[in-house]
Design a protein around this motif. Sequence first.
Motif, short mmCIF file in Angstrom:
data_model
loop_
_atom_site.label_atom_id
_atom_site.label_comp_id
_atom_site.label_asym_id
_atom_site.label_seq_id
_atom_site.Cartn_x
_atom_site.Cartn_y
_atom_site.Cartn_z
N UNK A 113 41.30 43.92 45.59
CA UNK A 113 40.11 42.83 45.81
C UNK A 113 39.65 42.39 44.58
N UNK A 114 40.15 43.03 43.55
CA UNK A 114 39.55 42.55 42.26
C UNK A 114 40.65 42.77 41.04
N UNK A 115 40.59 41.87 40.03
CA UNK A 115 41.37 41.79 39.02
C UNK A 115 42.77 40.89 39.33
N UNK A 116 43.32 40.71 38.26
CA UNK A 116 44.23 39.73 38.30
C UNK A 116 45.60 40.37 39.13
N UNK A 117 46.52 39.42 39.42
CA UNK A 117 47.98 39.95 39.65
C UNK A 117 48.80 39.59 38.23
N UNK A 167 33.34 47.53 31.89
CA UNK A 167 32.41 46.65 32.04
C UNK A 167 31.63 46.97 33.25
N UNK A 168 32.42 47.35 34.22
CA UNK A 168 31.83 47.57 35.52
C UNK A 168 31.84 48.98 36.07
N UNK A 169 31.25 49.75 35.46
CA UNK A 169 31.62 51.30 35.90
C UNK A 169 31.50 51.75 36.99
N UNK A 170 30.56 51.17 37.83
CA UNK A 170 30.27 51.54 39.34
C UNK A 170 31.44 51.45 40.14
N UNK A 171 32.25 50.59 40.04
CA UNK A 171 33.38 50.30 40.59
C UNK A 171 34.72 51.39 40.70
N UNK A 221 38.80 50.77 47.86
CA UNK A 221 38.51 52.31 48.12
C UNK A 221 37.05 52.43 48.59
N UNK A 222 36.85 53.55 49.09
CA UNK A 222 35.44 53.97 49.54
C UNK A 222 34.46 53.47 48.60
#
Length: 257
Positions: A84-88, A213-217, A227-228
């Motif tokens: 759902x996030x990040x590049x290919x 940058x986005x530690x919560x994920x 993931x959950x």
Amino acid sequence: MKNKYTIKAVKELLNQETVSDELLKELQLDSRVGVKKLLEQYYKKIEQKTALIEKFHTKEFLEKPYWNHNLLVAGVDEVGRGPLAGPVVTAAVILPPDNTLYEVDDSKKLSISKRAQLYKQICDQAIDISVAVGSPQLIDQENIYHATELTMAQSIKRLYAKPDHILVDAMTIPVDIPQTKLIKGDAKSLSIGAASIVAKVSRDRLMTMYSHLYPEFGFENNDGYGTKQHLQALDEFGRTKIHRLSFSPVKKINKLY
């Protein structure tokens, strides 16, 4: 009669790169249980290595016709079509005929430590390597399949050496170079397997950087997959700049991180 070698010395001798037949014959006459166990382990290791090399040679059959005519063949693969996030991320790898990458396989079958070890070996032995990154924005604009094709084309164009032929895992790359498209190519071709490892290690490292940058994920653990922890963070904190807006459930999230 006093034994010529201690058990520790036998272990060191059998761990050497080459072990002579004379030494093996000598050790076979040794009645000590410890020596018999070490010999058993040695022969098992040799058996495993032989099987590995045989498997390795079957994976070269797609490259061999090109290598035999001094032609360059590139293996190309991608990682990260589903998250759902990040590049290919795509990689193109050109290997020499005399490589010794016996343990290269589909990156999904390998442990993190084995991938890291093989990544280094591939970098040491490859004629050329190129990595390309398809941004979440490109994915949203073009759709994931076409974005992957375009990113694969970038990884081919960025090679210093122009390949005469391309082996690719289940895609068609929009470049004017003859190519063979393979289903499960990363398990069938040595070059594609090498490309899958390079792409996977590169993307994992990138996602670990994003996790700062986005530690919560928890990107360092889930690589952007749903993931959950990731889904909970998406609900609580909103979508980030590296989320794919065209992917469900991200498209339903209006809140920005």
